[in-house]
Design a protein around this motif. Structure first.
Motif, PDB file in Angstrom:
ATOM      1  N   UNK A 172      44.605  52.796  24.796  1.00  0.00           N
ATOM      2  CA  UNK A 172      44.715  51.339  24.809  1.00  0.00           C
ATOM      3  C   UNK A 172      44.439  50.833  26.227  1.00  0.00           C
ATOM      4  N   UNK A 173      43.521  49.894  26.354  1.00  0.00           N
ATOM      5  CA  UNK A 173      43.291  49.232  27.640  1.00  0.00           C
ATOM      6  C   UNK A 173      44.119  47.941  27.630  1.00  0.00           C
ATOM      7  N   UNK A 174      44.969  47.826  28.615  1.00  0.00           N
ATOM      8  CA  UNK A 174      45.923  46.723  28.620  1.00  0.00           C
ATOM      9  C   UNK A 174      45.285  45.472  29.234  1.00  0.00           C
ATOM     10  N   UNK A 175      44.636  44.681  28.404  1.00  0.00           N
ATOM     11  CA  UNK A 175      43.963  43.481  28.923  1.00  0.00           C
ATOM     12  C   UNK A 175      44.872  42.271  28.962  1.00  0.00           C
ATOM     13  N   UNK A 176      45.921  42.284  28.162  1.00  0.00           N
ATOM     14  CA  UNK A 176      46.716  41.065  28.048  1.00  0.00           C
ATOM     15  C   UNK A 176      47.782  41.003  29.149  1.00  0.00           C
ATOM     16  N   UNK A 177      48.764  41.900  29.087  1.00  0.00           N
ATOM     17  CA  UNK A 177      49.862  41.858  30.073  1.00  0.00           C
ATOM     18  C   UNK A 177      49.368  42.113  31.493  1.00  0.00           C
ATOM     19  N   UNK A 178      48.361  42.978  31.637  1.00  0.00           N
ATOM     20  CA  UNK A 178      47.957  43.352  32.991  1.00  0.00           C
ATOM     21  C   UNK A 178      46.733  42.593  33.491  1.00  0.00           C
ATOM     22  N   UNK A 179      46.188  41.709  32.654  1.00  0.00           N
ATOM     23  CA  UNK A 179      45.005  41.000  33.143  1.00  0.00           C
ATOM     24  C   UNK A 179      45.029  39.520  32.743  1.00  0.00           C
ATOM     25  N   UNK A 180      44.836  39.243  31.462  1.00  0.00           N
ATOM     26  CA  UNK A 180      44.615  37.843  31.096  1.00  0.00           C
ATOM     27  C   UNK A 180      45.851  36.970  31.324  1.00  0.00           C
ATOM     28  N   UNK A 181      47.010  37.531  31.168  1.00  0.00           N
ATOM     29  CA  UNK A 181      48.222  36.730  31.346  1.00  0.00           C
ATOM     30  C   UNK A 181      48.597  36.548  32.815  1.00  0.00           C
ATOM     31  N   UNK A 182      48.045  37.359  33.689  1.00  0.00           N
ATOM     32  CA  UNK A 182      48.476  37.281  35.086  1.00  0.00           C
ATOM     33  C   UNK A 182      47.371  36.739  36.004  1.00  0.00           C
ATOM     34  N   UNK A 183      46.227  36.410  35.416  1.00  0.00           N
ATOM     35  CA  UNK A 183      45.153  35.852  36.245  1.00  0.00           C
ATOM     36  C   UNK A 183      44.627  34.570  35.624  1.00  0.00           C
ATOM     37  N   UNK A 184      44.017  33.749  36.456  1.00  0.00           N
ATOM     38  CA  UNK A 184      43.353  32.547  35.951  1.00  0.00           C
ATOM     39  C   UNK A 184      42.005  32.952  35.360  1.00  0.00           C
ATOM     40  N   UNK A 185      41.491  32.072  34.512  1.00  0.00           N
ATOM     41  CA  UNK A 185      40.159  32.336  33.953  1.00  0.00           C
ATOM     42  C   UNK A 185      39.160  32.380  35.108  1.00  0.00           C
ATOM     43  N   UNK A 186      38.533  33.525  35.254  1.00  0.00           N
ATOM     44  CA  UNK A 186      37.618  33.660  36.389  1.00  0.00           C
ATOM     45  C   UNK A 186      36.745  34.878  36.183  1.00  0.00           C
ATOM     46  N   UNK A 187      35.751  34.969  37.038  1.00  0.00           N
ATOM     47  CA  UNK A 187      34.891  36.138  36.976  1.00  0.00           C
ATOM     48  C   UNK A 187      35.674  37.395  37.352  1.00  0.00           C
ATOM     49  N   UNK A 188      36.627  37.222  38.311  1.00  0.00           N
ATOM     50  CA  UNK A 188      37.439  38.377  38.724  1.00  0.00           C
ATOM     51  C   UNK A 188      38.217  38.944  37.548  1.00  0.00           C
ATOM     52  N   UNK A 189      38.752  38.036  36.726  1.00  0.00           N
ATOM     53  CA  UNK A 189      39.530  38.501  35.580  1.00  0.00           C
ATOM     54  C   UNK A 189      38.651  39.326  34.650  1.00  0.00           C
ATOM     55  N   UNK A 190      37.459  38.836  34.383  1.00  0.00           N
ATOM     56  CA  UNK A 190      36.547  39.586  33.510  1.00  0.00           C
ATOM     57  C   UNK A 190      36.150  40.905  34.162  1.00  0.00           C
ATOM     58  N   UNK A 191      35.905  40.861  35.472  1.00  0.00           N
ATOM     59  CA  UNK A 191      35.542  42.098  36.170  1.00  0.00           C
ATOM     60  C   UNK A 191      36.663  43.117  36.114  1.00  0.00           C
ATOM     61  N   UNK A 192      37.900  42.606  36.266  1.00  0.00           N
ATOM     62  CA  UNK A 192      39.045  43.526  36.203  1.00  0.00           C
ATOM     63  C   UNK A 192      39.122  44.141  34.807  1.00  0.00           C
ATOM     64  N   UNK A 193      38.894  43.293  33.792  1.00  0.00           N
ATOM     65  CA  UNK A 193      38.933  43.799  32.419  1.00  0.00           C
ATOM     66  C   UNK A 193      37.884  44.889  32.215  1.00  0.00           C
TER      67      UNK A 193
END
Lengths: 148, 667
Positions: B94-115
């Protein structure tokens, strides 16, 4: 030139810090997007070769975080990690590696806000230190000097 | 060649709002080895799961990465999905995109890159995943209960009545524990023995219970469901099958002046003795430290008089080996005694006694047959001072905790005293009255308001003797710390409750955690109060912390319920994420060099020695071997291993290096 964005890898244990970072998410606390988490069962599992590997592959900073002392899911793993870290830190220091780039912390499953603070502080700290070019340079295979 | 499928969940808008899932799917589809990459609104929904299952079959996937919420949330869901489609569940990450990414970052290119990085790391990891199969261990449906006080008795009876075999080990010659010493019990004042002894008899006669009295745990091996227990049955010097318990030997024994432990040393017993008349089993033992025969080599009077020739002077300790699936620890508590209170003259003045001694004096079966008399001259005490918190809540004494039962039993003592000596006056020095419990506060109020006990809030500084009276010097902190001096005939100290002697050694034998006061530690203070950190070992009663009878009994029943729950399964299933020692071809056999440093860090004693033998039976090499039943998969041994001969399934070195590589590839 854009501001330097450090690359930070976090080695965290499954039971405390990973869950704590989950809580940061469920609490919708925002933090710097510079950290990538690698999940371990326990900080006791963390071989410090992983840290060197991460530096070699281009990390500018490392976070190691697990359960608070006495809260380890496996009773004593975090103590082994702590002991190993103390020894390893002096060794790294002796070798000339910048130990300020490694942050060792305890974040429990209930400390969502602490995780956000830890990430933000570490990111700010590493941003101040700049990219870890000195290590990256020696570790890049294409830059290896072949004598003879 | 790996064929990986990546399934990206929007989680409604939880992920989709912040991370560009379409772009993520497009980028991941270009990762080497990824043959299917798809995003969907709700991957955990029925259609979402169907999508995964069909993709596994259509694309003959060898690994799956579900990029969604935390693995702590839905890892088991998606692993089950994979296994339904015929893919080994441990090939799903499981890749944790919600708790560790989308919920803790603003909508941005960085967030997508982190994902993208998160997914890439797990794609690289899952390529190295291997199919694993749950470990199944059989369960021996016999419980071992250590300690035969009220908690142990309750746990044993509950488990036995649940239809399972129970072995109860008690170190004393009789079961019953401290409760059998008590006169009455608070807050109802029922007679302690009257409610306990029927239980003791029930236990002894229960077809599912084997009782080993005068026995102790020798050693413990094994793990949940499969403990191997050695019990030392101390030599009683009698043949229990022949002995009828007639008691003739105890009346004829010439050694008379041995302090009787059951009466808190207020009376004497013989060298061959039954601890108390209602003892279970009601058969004597010879106290070899005091028996004339063992000391001087002659006497044997008991043997001469025994009508069934049951005396066995040459009997040896016996080691019994049993198998058990679960263990209940119910070793109880003890109280602080004499030398701990020099300032109170305890141990110096005969009429300064502790709470258990007062219980014996007040008990109808005690040394005074229930008459409250001074130990020094046998007179009726007209003024008795009870001192609560003697030692407890006293950092200077090294006991910072509240012993919890003293407030209540002191009130009980004051009431019992008043019931027996109507013109007497009871004084109680206390710090706080802690009477939290059903009908408890009413009970202490009764002591004060109806039975006329004088409660003085303050501590006693010292006690000394003058003209046969004990002068108790204290202060009344509710009267501006005014000094209080009472000329008492008797002083009863509610001494601190402490862990039972030998608790530390026992905890070490069982690998159970214990605190600074040697009380056993529960697995979680709130949610797992009857379990220990060692799977299959449970706690009951005061061995965990000082408890009163109803609490001990409740916890014992709780522990019994846990044991019965465990025994309701024929096999235990465990995650196979455990450590393994590598094996290679001869002549190396394994890169393990047998240094066994790993043994020192393993919290579960899961590392054993394995001998690699040649055909002729000679030992070629000794290497480490992980017991899969014991290993919990922490990986401490893996990090420590100097030759990298141990690896942790699910978190192998290769997998983690792959993750590190993948994360930093483009970050």
């Amino acid at each position: 030139m854009d501001e330097f964005e450090p690359k930070i890898v976090a080695f965290v244990c499954n039971w405390c810090t990973y869950a704590g970072a989950d809580l940061t998410g469920t609490s919708r606390i925002k933090y710097a997007p510079n950290v990538r988490i690698i999940r371990f069962p326990c900080t006791g599992r963390i071989d410090f070769m992983f840290i060197l590997k991460a530096f070699a592959r281009g990390a500018d900073g490392i976070i190691v975080s697990g359960c608070h002392p006495n809260d380890c899911h496996y009773t004593s793993g975090n103590f082994h990690a702590r002991r190993r870290w103390i020894v390893f830190r002096s060794l790294l220091d002796f070798l000339g590696i910048d130990v300020r780039r490694i942050t060792f912390s305890w974040v429990s499953a209930a400390e969502g806000a602490k995780w956000a603070d830890l990430v933000n502080q570490t990111t700010a700290e590493i941003r101040k230190l700049g990219p870890y070019t000195s290590y990256h340079k020696i570790s890049k295979p294409e830059e290896e000097v072949i004598y003879g | 060649m790996a064929r990986i499928g990546v399934f990206i969940c929007h989680c409604g808008e939880n992920i989709g709002e912040t991370v560009d899932c379409t772009k993520l799917a497009e980028v991941t589809s270009r990762f080497p080895g990824v043959v299917k990459s798809v995003d969907y609104k709700y991957m955990c929904s029925e259609p979402g799961q169907t999508l995964i299952k069909e993709a596994i079959k259509e694309n003959r996937l060898t690994g799956v990465v579900v990029a969604a919420c935390s693995p702590r949330m839905h890892e088991s869901t998606f692993r089950k999905t994979c296994s339904e489609a015929g893919l080994n569940p441990f090939l799903c990450e499981i890749a944790n995109l919600r708790e560790h990414c989308s919920w803790v970052h603003e909508k941005s290119e960085e967030a997508t890159n982190k994902a993208i990085d998160i997914v890439r790391a797990l794609v690289e990891k899952v390529k190295l995943n291997e199919p694993l199969y749950p470990i199944k261990v059989p369960v021996t449906k016999t419980a071992l209960v250590i300690g035969g006080g009220v908690a142990g008795i309750q746990a044993a009876l509950d488990i036995a009545n649940g239809g399972h075999k129970v072995i109860l080990v008690e170190k004393n010659p009789s079961i019953g524990g401290h409760m059998s010493q008590l006169s009455e019990t608070f807050p109802t004042l029922d007679c302690s023995q009257c409610i306990l002894t029927p239980r003791m008899v029930e236990l002894a006669q229960h077809p599912n219970i084997t009782l080993y009295s005068y026995a102790e745990l020798e050693s413990l091996d094994g793990f949940i469901g499969n403990f191997k227990v050695k019990i030392r049955k101390k030599a009683k010097s009698i043949d229990e099958n022949l002995c009828t318990g007639c008691g003739l030997c105890t009346t004829k024994c010439p050694v008379k002046k041995i302090p009787n432990e059951f009466d808190e040393n207020l009376s004497y017993r013989k060298a061959i003795y039954v601890p108390f008349p209602q003892a279970v089993p009601n058969k004597p033992v010879i106290d070899r430290e005091n028996c004339t025969y063992y000391l001087k080599g002659k006497c044997k009077i008991c043997e001469r008089f025994c009508p069934t020739q049951a005396i066995r002077f040459d009997q040896q300790d016996e080691i019994i080996e049993v198998e058990a699936g679960a263990i209940v620890l119910a070793t109880g508590f003890d109280i602080k005694r004499a030398d701990f209170f020099p300032e109170y003259g305890f141990g110096k003045y005969k009429d300064v006694i502790d709470g258990l001694q007062f219980e014996r004096i007040a008990s109808a079966s005690g040394p005074t047959l229930g008459e409250i008399r001074r130990l020094s001259d046998g007179k009726i005490p007209k003024k008795v001072v009870f001192i609560a918190c003697a030692g407890s809540r006293d950092p200077a004494k090294g006991i910072e905790y509240c012993s919890k039962i003293c407030c209540m039993y002191t009130a009980k003592h004051a009431i019992l005293y008043k019931h027996k000596i109507h013109d007497g006056q009871a004084y109680v020095f206390y710090m706080d009255i802690r009477a939290g419990g059903k009908n408890y506060d009413e009970f202490t109020r009764r002591a004060i308001e109806e039975e006329g006990a004088k409660y003085i809030r303050g501590r006693v500084s010292r006690i000394y003797e003058r003209d046969g009276k004990l002068i108790v010097v204290g202060a009344d902190t509710l009267m501006n710390a005014r000094p209080v001096v009472i000329e008492a005939d008797m002083v009863v100290l509610a001494t601190a409750g402490v862990a039972s002697p030998g608790s530390e050694e026992l905890a070490q034998k069982l690998h159970v955690a214990y605190d600074q006061y040697k009380f056993f530690t529960e697995a979680h203070p709130k949610l797992r109060p009857v379990e220990t950190n060692t799977a299959g070992i449970f706690l009951a009663g005061a061995c965990q912390s000082i408890k009163d009878i109803p609490e001990s009994v409740s916890q014992a029943s709780g522990a019994a319920a846990k044991v019965c729950g465990l025994f309701s399964q024929n096999e235990l299933t465990r995650d196979p994420l455990i450590a393994v020692v590598n094996r290679t071809a001869p002549p190396l056999y394994s890169t393990c060099v047998g240094c066994f440093l790993c043994q020192s860090v393993c919290p579960y004693q899961a590392i054993e020695k394995e001998e690699i033998k040649a055909k002729d039976g000679s030992v070629i090499k000794i290497i480490a071997k992980i017991n899969p039943g014991l290993c919990q998969g922490c990986g401490s041994c893996v990090a420590l291993c100097r030759t990298k001969s141990i690896d942790l399934l699910g978190y192998t070195n290769r997998q983690i290096y792959a993750e590190v590589d993948a994360i930093l590839n483009t970050l």
